[in-house]
Design a protein around this motif. Sequence first.
Motif, short mmCIF file in Angstrom:
data_model
loop_
_atom_site.label_atom_id
_atom_site.label_comp_id
_atom_site.label_asym_id
_atom_site.label_seq_id
_atom_site.Cartn_x
_atom_site.Cartn_y
_atom_site.Cartn_z
N ASN A 3 0.81 -1.20 0.00
CA ASN A 3 0.00 0.00 0.00
C ASN A 3 0.85 1.25 0.00
OD1 ASN A 3 -2.59 -1.18 0.01
ND2 ASN A 3 -2.37 -1.67 2.17
N THR A 6 2.07 1.80 -3.44
CA THR A 6 0.98 2.29 -4.28
C THR A 6 0.77 3.78 -4.06
OG1 THR A 6 -0.12 0.16 -4.21
CG2 THR A 6 -1.48 2.05 -4.79
N SER A 7 0.79 4.22 -2.79
CA SER A 7 0.65 5.63 -2.48
C SER A 7 1.79 6.43 -3.09
CB SER A 7 0.60 5.84 -0.95
OG SER A 7 -0.51 5.21 -0.39
N SER A 8 2.99 5.86 -3.04
CA SER A 8 4.15 6.54 -3.58
C SER A 8 4.00 6.77 -5.07
CB SER A 8 5.42 5.71 -3.31
OG SER A 8 5.60 5.52 -1.92
N GLU A 10 0.88 6.61 -6.91
CA GLU A 10 -0.36 7.27 -7.30
C GLU A 10 -0.55 8.64 -6.66
OE1 GLU A 10 -3.59 4.68 -6.50
OE2 GLU A 10 -2.92 3.13 -7.88
N PHE A 12 -1.92 11.19 -3.65
CA PHE A 12 -3.04 11.23 -2.72
C PHE A 12 -4.18 12.08 -3.28
CE2 PHE A 12 0.82 10.72 -0.17
CZ PHE A 12 0.50 9.59 0.56
N THR A 91 -5.97 16.21 -6.41
CA THR A 91 -4.87 15.26 -6.20
C THR A 91 -3.56 15.99 -5.95
OG1 THR A 91 -4.31 15.15 -8.57
CG2 THR A 91 -5.97 13.61 -7.75
N TYR A 94 2.85 12.08 -4.44
CA TYR A 94 3.48 11.67 -3.19
C TYR A 94 4.64 12.60 -2.84
CZ TYR A 94 6.10 8.88 0.17
OH TYR A 94 6.78 8.46 1.28
N CYS A 97 3.39 15.92 -1.71
CA CYS A 97 2.79 15.84 -0.38
C CYS A 97 3.87 15.85 0.71
CB CYS A 97 1.95 14.57 -0.29
SG CYS A 97 0.72 14.58 1.03
N HIS A 171 -4.85 6.13 -0.26
CA HIS A 171 -4.31 7.35 -0.83
C HIS A 171 -5.32 8.50 -0.77
CE1 HIS A 171 -6.24 5.09 -4.13
NE2 HIS A 171 -6.61 6.28 -4.56
N GLN A 172 -6.29 8.40 0.14
CA GLN A 172 -7.27 9.48 0.30
C GLN A 172 -7.06 10.16 1.64
OE1 GLN A 172 -11.41 9.20 -1.21
NE2 GLN A 172 -12.00 9.37 0.93
N CYS A 178 -1.40 18.28 3.20
CA CYS A 178 -0.73 17.12 3.81
C CYS A 178 -0.23 17.48 5.20
CB CYS A 178 0.42 16.66 2.92
SG CYS A 178 -0.11 16.17 1.26
#
Length: 311
Positions: A3, A6-8, A10, A12, A91, A94, A97, A171-172, A178
């Motif tokens: 996860n 994935t956040s890295s 996509e 946030f 959006t 990453y 943020c 990622h929400q 941030c």
Amino acid sequence: MGNFNTSSQEGFILVGFSDWPQLEFLLFVFILIFYCLTLLGNTTIIVLSRLDLRLRTPMYFFLCHLSFLDLCYTTSTVPQLLINLYGLDRTISYGGCVAQLLIFLALASTECLILVAMAIDRYAAVCRPLHYMAIMHPLLCRVLAVAAWMGGLLNSLVQTGLVMAMPLCGHQMNHFFCEMPIFLKLACEDTEGTEAKMFVARTIILVFPAVLILGSYAHIAQAVLKVKSMAGRRKAFGTCGSHLIVVSLFYGAGIYTYLQPTHRYSESKGKFIALFYTVVTPMLNPLIYTLRNKDVKGALWKVLGRGTYSG
């Protein structure tokens, strides 16, 4: 860890105030106005202090740093918020943020320490007036300013490093920028150990300075009460009172947000509290410090070509 990766990749989604769609346009208008006033007010203080020799004093030296901090501080979050409210893009990458978190924490931490330097200056001015210029030597002022900036950056690097070491789920973000408590809410693992380390850092950067400031103003109040002249008392209380208002607004919001456990942190309330210290306080600072200040008014009228201000 999957996860986190994935956040890295996509980034946030910043929910912002989409939970209250009926408020978004109103918030957009008010925040845009407040942001413009913030830019105008703080830039004016910096320009006037550079142009007028009467403002080349320790108090205005630190006030310039505070104004510059507020300019950077609000700009690190408000443009993103305005885009969010207008619905163009919710959006953030990453990397963007993490950069926002690092910059915001560094500026906020530095402001905590600059406010301490301003309290020291007021203590010297009121309690040690005969030795004021000797105490608040330009070299000491520069050392205090550099220490504040370095301390703020160090605190930000420590806290950002701690939170970035944790795996994140999802990622929400239920926020408009941030901020640290939201990152902790996204953690896939128990954050108790990380929060304990952060609590120490936050105590150093929030509680300790607040205690120093309150202590200095306790001595200032004692000194002012000994002044026989009512005009002298009013002047001292007016100058120091404005500083205490800024301190109360800034530290009150900061302590509420950062010194409570993550499980007690309300994302809905947190957004509005954050709105207060990222938008409202930076706009109020120039007004609070200069509204009744004859030196600043005189410098402004002089720059505007109206001659010497006589009010």
